[in-house]
Design a protein around this motif. Structure first.
Motif, short mmCIF file in Angstrom:
data_model
loop_
_atom_site.label_atom_id
_atom_site.label_comp_id
_atom_site.label_asym_id
_atom_site.label_seq_id
_atom_site.Cartn_x
_atom_site.Cartn_y
_atom_site.Cartn_z
N ARG A 101 0.85 -1.20 0.00
CA ARG A 101 0.00 0.00 0.00
C ARG A 101 0.88 1.24 0.00
O ARG A 101 1.69 1.43 0.90
N SER A 125 -12.76 21.50 -4.57
CA SER A 125 -12.75 20.08 -4.24
C SER A 125 -11.38 19.61 -3.79
O SER A 125 -10.37 19.87 -4.43
N ALA A 127 -10.43 16.83 -4.08
CA ALA A 127 -9.98 15.86 -5.08
C ALA A 127 -8.93 16.44 -6.02
O ALA A 127 -8.26 15.71 -6.74
N GLU A 131 -3.16 13.34 -4.75
CA GLU A 131 -2.78 12.30 -3.80
C GLU A 131 -3.47 11.00 -4.20
O GLU A 131 -4.67 10.98 -4.41
N GLU A 132 -2.69 9.95 -4.30
CA GLU A 132 -3.25 8.65 -4.64
C GLU A 132 -2.89 7.63 -3.56
O GLU A 132 -1.79 7.68 -3.01
N ILE A 133 -3.83 6.75 -3.30
CA ILE A 133 -3.54 5.57 -2.48
C ILE A 133 -3.59 4.39 -3.43
O ILE A 133 -4.58 4.20 -4.15
N ASN A 135 -2.93 0.22 -3.95
CA ASN A 135 -2.69 -1.11 -3.39
C ASN A 135 -2.23 -2.03 -4.50
O ASN A 135 -2.87 -2.09 -5.55
N ARG A 147 -3.88 8.38 -14.34
CA ARG A 147 -4.22 9.81 -14.30
C ARG A 147 -2.99 10.66 -14.62
O ARG A 147 -1.86 10.26 -14.39
N ARG B 101 -13.70 12.08 -5.73
CA ARG B 101 -12.85 11.26 -4.87
C ARG B 101 -13.74 10.43 -3.95
O ARG B 101 -14.53 10.97 -3.19
N GLU B 131 -9.71 -1.26 1.72
CA GLU B 131 -10.08 0.15 1.59
C GLU B 131 -9.40 0.72 0.36
O GLU B 131 -8.20 0.57 0.19
N GLU B 132 -10.17 1.36 -0.47
CA GLU B 132 -9.62 1.99 -1.66
C GLU B 132 -9.97 3.46 -1.67
O GLU B 132 -11.07 3.85 -1.26
N ILE B 133 -9.05 4.24 -2.15
CA ILE B 133 -9.33 5.65 -2.46
C ILE B 133 -9.29 5.74 -3.99
O ILE B 133 -8.31 5.34 -4.62
N ASN B 135 -9.98 8.18 -7.40
CA ASN B 135 -10.22 9.50 -8.01
C ASN B 135 -10.69 9.30 -9.44
O ASN B 135 -10.06 8.56 -10.19
#
Lengths: 526, 526
Positions: A101, A125, A127, A131-133, A135, A147, B101, B131-133, B135
């Motif tokens: 992660r 926003s 958004a 920032e990206e998370i 996995n 993106r 987001r 858990e996913e974020i 965009n």
């Protein structure tokens, strides 16, 4: 620019114009760029916004390490870039027994990788904060993030691996994109002072990073075609990249999708399909005329002029409908005209000036097209609104143009009236002198409005003052470490934001790119 | 199971076995499942783990609404599922002027959508928390999330839209996957009590959701083939799905990739390519023999038996190397043998029992294959280790088997010695009676070990007691609202976790699926 109101109703589409715009979707030039060093962000009250980066590790240190839970590092790509990130990843140690992660934070400026986005409380926003998370279930992997990002700094946080493995980065690079062909930019004359070559380079980089499939306002945030930005980008483009088809595409986009009886919208979207936003701004609609005028002067593209003239004409027609019986633009407490990001600025006088500015250009185009009847109408209207401005919006005692019921004296009103050529050349010069001498409180808040000040100074022959403003203002950004020019810059308030947080400001913004236009048009004429 | 040590060195690969395993990659059956209702998670001290869900809105309320910044809702899919999520998204209001987001949280249990993952402090990777974020730059969009999830509950949090638009969900569904063909499951005899049909159904669903391209230990976490889980899953599979080729695939995986001189690893990975983990466990290696024995009994697949026999034989050989001069398995303070998730459990006696258990099955296979010489060796070794167990590990005074230097009396030691048939049938029955009567403190901690207790009771003819244990233990999970049986269940400590947090526990876990095996083997025999 990002806006929050407007309110439009009926959209009209000229399918042929939209098709023409889509035919002109430009080629995007790609380049691979790599991180230049590992840095850390350090608190420094002397630095712009209180942050500077400093060298932390050798260029390739990240290639030789592996990272576990909560490890992080900041990569400096050495310049501002717009593009797509690729990460090569592998596990080190035991087989990967849990997903990886990662948190990825992209920053145009040190503040973005130094401060936490989690505290963001602005009204745009969240958004937009890059920032990206991510996995990743299976390593090794090559992650090509789908993106587009806009950044110089990339902070990589390893949120978790597991106790049995760590992650190593086998590759990190960005594939940049732009529709600006840098090989087409004419070199500045030899001997041009370094201050100008530097400012020119940064202005060009700003424009380049905003030049995508349209002239975007900012590649980090909004990423859309606004006509106020387009007008200035086009001016900078003519003397640099010369990608005139991109201007043409944008004109056909605006001309092909209008609102409420043919009004040009302030902004259009490209995706999921071309669409005009529901925001209407008085000055922005009129800039269609000015942008078409500039485009024609740069290209002599007669066919585009003929096709788009009715749209330009319609902007003047509908703008005239807003005149009161005295031929003064009716004021409005709501947000109906942009001019500048200033909460207290009254828009009436600047709007009147923009109308005059547009009519002058419309008149020139009508004459060029041999449209005697329309030219006659415009001549008459020009006389009316100019006279109204000189009589009803001019305060003889103050020696300034005034705006609104409260007869506000702003910088913007004077500057736009100079640009609109309402007074004689001598009067204009005197007005600008008085403006600097008395320095009214309703000041300039954006590079966009600064552009108009500098343009006004040059047009009045005040080259030294114009240069001084360039040096003070854009030069201030250069000293602040700008790789590209900012959306918002106020030397005395480095955290100023129209959106409630400096983190969401755009630090590569179309309307700030014009030093290259000034330098190439007025200063470095070999 | 998730492990944190082991330590292996040299990997050996039998390419033909691995190819055979890969040839047997099963077809995955897909099905579309849809949310059943919108729920909210409510604190309830009477509910399992302190949370229950309650109906909040009509099934389709989410279809008719649109959501803005900080809005959230929890969807209940009505049952436990393993699969891929699809979200249909569109913007409502002005054109989408900022990315969308979303945060998506997938929960097998109410606690996962009720508590925050941000406080997680367990020692397994946080990346297992689902858990996913996400965009999304352009709406409308159909998002097909590439990762597989395991859930009944889906919490959707709209982190941000913008002030100009909200987001609406046009579709939300999950495409489930399993290699278990539900149409192959024999119905239970008519008149089977509802308690058993319910428990059977939940056990089958547990198995089904763990049946992917291997028998996974848990579809939420680890998602790997562990041989301890495989052995029990295979038993449940023979009486339900009958996907015997999947057992075969798993046996060839383990047999084809060994460690340190032919030892079967505790776990293998399928991706990025088949790979044995570096974890070795004494009992788990020996379970290769038992699993092959069960597979042969279920299938009479002579060719697989012949091919895999040398691997089975090698497990017994290397296990025997661990015997001391008295023919007792040498104890080890490190983590070398699993048996149960109990920090204080001594493994010596259970390991001795598992060795005996495996030798018995190896001997039967050797005889079946007509390998007289190996059979003779096994007969002799069986006699030696059984005698050593009965003399050196038996405490006549206590009437229990003891384990380790401190002569620990645990449930696990007694149960495994019963399963190993070390004593006579009467002695076994008496031992189990004594076990319940005296109830030593080193208890059972997992469904995995409970399985062995219940099996021991059935084998000793104590059907009523076996049924009582099923009712108390798995029945407790049913009462707790289990859709699938849990990895960890301790009625007196509902938050128990071997990993430092109940949030990371797996709530659909292979080793808990065996009620269907017991019910179909011992109870509901039409």
């Amino acid at each position: 620019m990002s806006m929050n109101s407007g309110g439009a109703g009926i959209r009209e589409t000229n399918e042929e114009f939209v098709r023409e715009a889509q035919r002109l979707v430009p080629h995007l030039y790609e380049a691979k760029v790599y991180p230049q060093q590992v840095v850390e962000a350090v608190r420094d009250e002397q630095a712009f916004q209180g942050w500077r980066t400093q060298h932390a590790e050798d260029i390739d240190s990240w290639k030789e390490r592996s990272y576990g839970k909560d490890d992080s590092f900041i990569l400096d790509f050495g310049d501002h870039h717009v593009g797509y990130l690729t990460l090569g990843l592998k596990s080190v140690g035991s087989p990967q027994d849990a997903p990886l992660r990662l948190k990825l934070i992209f920053g145009e400026m040190p503040c973005e990788v130094a401060e936490s986005f989690d505290t963001y409380d602005g009204w745009l926003s969240r958004a937009w904060l890059q920032e990206e998370i991510v996995n990743v279930d299976v390593l090794p992997a090559v992650l090509k993030l789908p993106r587009r990002y806009c950044f110089r700094y990339l902070k990589i946080v390893v949120v978790d691996t597991s106790r049995k493995y760590t992650v190593a980065f086998t590759d990190i690079h960005c594939t940049t994109v732009t529709s600006g062909d840098v090989t087409r930019i004419p070199p500045l004359p030899e001997g041009t002072a370094e201050a100008w070559t530097t400012m020119d380079r940064i202005g060009i980089k700003t424009l380049q990073d905003c030049m995508q499939t349209v002239f975007e306002d900012g590649p980090k945030r909004d990423r859309r075609l606004w006509i106020g930005d387009l007008r200035l980008q086009a001016l900078a483009n003519y003397v640099t990249f010369g990608n005139n088809d991109l201007v043409k595409r944008c004109l056909y986009m605006f001309g092909g999708m209008t609102l409420n009886g043919g009004k040009v919208g302030a902004c259009v979207f490209e995706t999921p399909q071309p669409l005009v936003d529901d925001t209407l701004l008085y000055d922005y609609s009129l800039f269609f005329v000015a942008t078409l005028y500039d485009y024609y002067n740069a290209t002599k593209d007669r066919r585009a002029l003929e096709e788009l003239w009715p749209v330009a004409w319609r902007q003047i027609e509908t703008a005239l409908e807003r005149l009161d019986e005295r031929s003064v633009v009716r004021d409005d407490p709501s947000w109906w005209c942009f001019v500048d990001w200033h909460p207290d600025l009254n828009k009436q006088a600047p709007a009147q000036a923009v109308l005059i500015y547009a009519i002058r250009r419309g008149l020139a185009l009508a004459r060029e097209l041999g449209l005697a009847e329309q030219a006659a109408v415009l001549e008459r209207k020009l006389e009316e609104v100019t006279t109204a401005a000189k009589t009803l919006l001019w305060d003889e005692e103050k020696g300034f143009f005034v705006s609104g019921a409260d007869r506000q004296v702003s910088w913007a009103s004077q500057i736009w009236m100079v640009l609109a050529d309402v007074l004689t050349a001598e009067e204009n010069a005197a007005l600008l002198d008085r403006l600097f001498a008395e320095s009214p409180d309703i000041r300039i808040r954006t590079p966009y409005m600064y552009h108009h000040l500098v343009e006004a100074l040059f047009l009045c022959g005040k080259k030294e003052q114009a240069i001084e403003q360039l040096r003070l203002y854009w030069g201030g950004m250069v000293k602040a470490g700008a790789d590209t020019f900012f959306e918002v810059y106020q030397p005395e308030d480095e955290l100023l934001s129209p959106y409630g947080s400096h983190l969401i400001n755009s630090y590569c913004h179309a309307w700030s790119c014009t030093p290259t236009y000034f330098i190439r048009t007025y200063i470095a004429q070999g």
